[in-house]
Design a protein around this motif. Structure first.
Motif, mmCIF file in Angstrom:
data_model
loop_
_atom_site.group_PDB
_atom_site.id
_atom_site.type_symbol
_atom_site.label_atom_id
_atom_site.label_comp_id
_atom_site.label_asym_id
_atom_site.label_seq_id
_atom_site.Cartn_x
_atom_site.Cartn_y
_atom_site.Cartn_z
ATOM 1 N N SER A 15 44.046 39.351 40.315
ATOM 2 C CA SER A 15 42.976 38.846 41.183
ATOM 3 C C SER A 15 41.605 39.312 40.705
ATOM 4 O O SER A 15 40.627 38.561 40.790
ATOM 5 C CB SER A 15 43.199 39.303 42.617
ATOM 6 N N ALA A 16 41.523 40.539 40.205
ATOM 7 C CA ALA A 16 40.250 41.046 39.702
ATOM 8 C C ALA A 16 39.796 40.270 38.476
ATOM 9 O O ALA A 16 38.595 40.062 38.277
ATOM 10 C CB ALA A 16 40.353 42.529 39.379
ATOM 11 N N ALA B 163 43.770 48.628 43.891
ATOM 12 C CA ALA B 163 44.817 48.521 42.864
ATOM 13 C C ALA B 163 45.721 49.752 42.757
ATOM 14 O O ALA B 163 46.942 49.601 42.704
ATOM 15 C CB ALA B 163 44.201 48.185 41.517
ATOM 16 N N LEU C 15 38.789 45.378 44.676
ATOM 17 C CA LEU C 15 40.098 45.312 44.016
ATOM 18 C C LEU C 15 40.347 46.546 43.158
ATOM 19 O O LEU C 15 41.498 46.969 43.003
ATOM 20 C CB LEU C 15 40.200 44.034 43.189
ATOM 21 N N PHE D 71 46.757 42.690 42.401
ATOM 22 C CA PHE D 71 45.355 43.097 42.502
ATOM 23 C C PHE D 71 44.646 42.978 41.151
ATOM 24 O O PHE D 71 43.492 42.543 41.078
ATOM 25 C CB PHE D 71 45.236 44.531 43.017
ATOM 26 N N ASN E 172 36.114 44.871 33.986
ATOM 27 C CA ASN E 172 37.507 44.922 34.440
ATOM 28 C C ASN E 172 38.399 45.599 33.414
ATOM 29 O O ASN E 172 39.231 46.435 33.764
ATOM 30 C CB ASN E 172 38.031 43.515 34.708
ATOM 31 N N VAL F 22 34.823 42.593 42.933
ATOM 32 C CA VAL F 22 35.950 43.145 42.183
ATOM 33 C C VAL F 22 36.080 44.648 42.408
ATOM 34 O O VAL F 22 37.154 45.207 42.210
ATOM 35 C CB VAL F 22 35.864 42.823 40.668
#
Length: 140
Positions: free
Chosen positions: A86-87, A51, A47, A83, A116, A44
């Motif tokens: 997706s993370a 991002a 990402l 992005f 995240n 991640v």
């Protein structure tokens, strides 16, 4: 006059750096704790790095052309949201893999999701802090 603008920006940068380090600590804990011991959730971070790139490029292009951005900025926000989604999806998919044993455990998934949230709120804070008209951030 210079100090009135400089001190709040420096304190905001320090707060954003601290928040980003807390988020990365959650991600690293989700990978490195002995009961989890797999490094798949660390993807991640890629990402996290990708991002903000579309938004930074679109804002630079909007500044150079003198416009408000329009479709270019909207498309960059769309890619940025891809992005971000997706993370959040990556650790969930890894934890709920269809094999008998999942790739990562749910605890690692939760720590990565917490990381995240903190990291993306930090990125949002960065864009909100440095989108002010009186702040000179021509280096970005």
């Amino acid at each position: 006059m210079f100090w009135l603008i400089f001190i709040p920006i420096v304190s905001a940068l320090v707060a954003l750096a601290f928040a980003g380090s807390i988020g990365m600590t959650f991600v690293i804990l989700g990978c490195a704790l002995p009961q989890y011991a797999v490094w798949w959730p660390f993807f991640v971070v890629l990402l996290y790095l990708l991002a903000p790139v579309p938004t930074l490029i679109a804002r630079r292009y909007a500044e150079d052309s003198g416009g408000s951005g329009g479709p270019c900025l909207e498309f960059s926000i769309f890619i940025t949201m891809g992005f971000i989604v997706s993370a959040f999806a990556l650790p969930i998919v890894l934890a709920r893999s269809p094999a008998e044993s999942p790739v990562i455990q749910m605890g690692a998934c939760y720590l990565t999701l917490a990381g995240n949230v903190v990291v993306f709120l930090t990125l949002l804070g960065f864009f909100l802090t440095f989108d002010q008209e009186d702040a000179d951030y021509s280096m970005w």
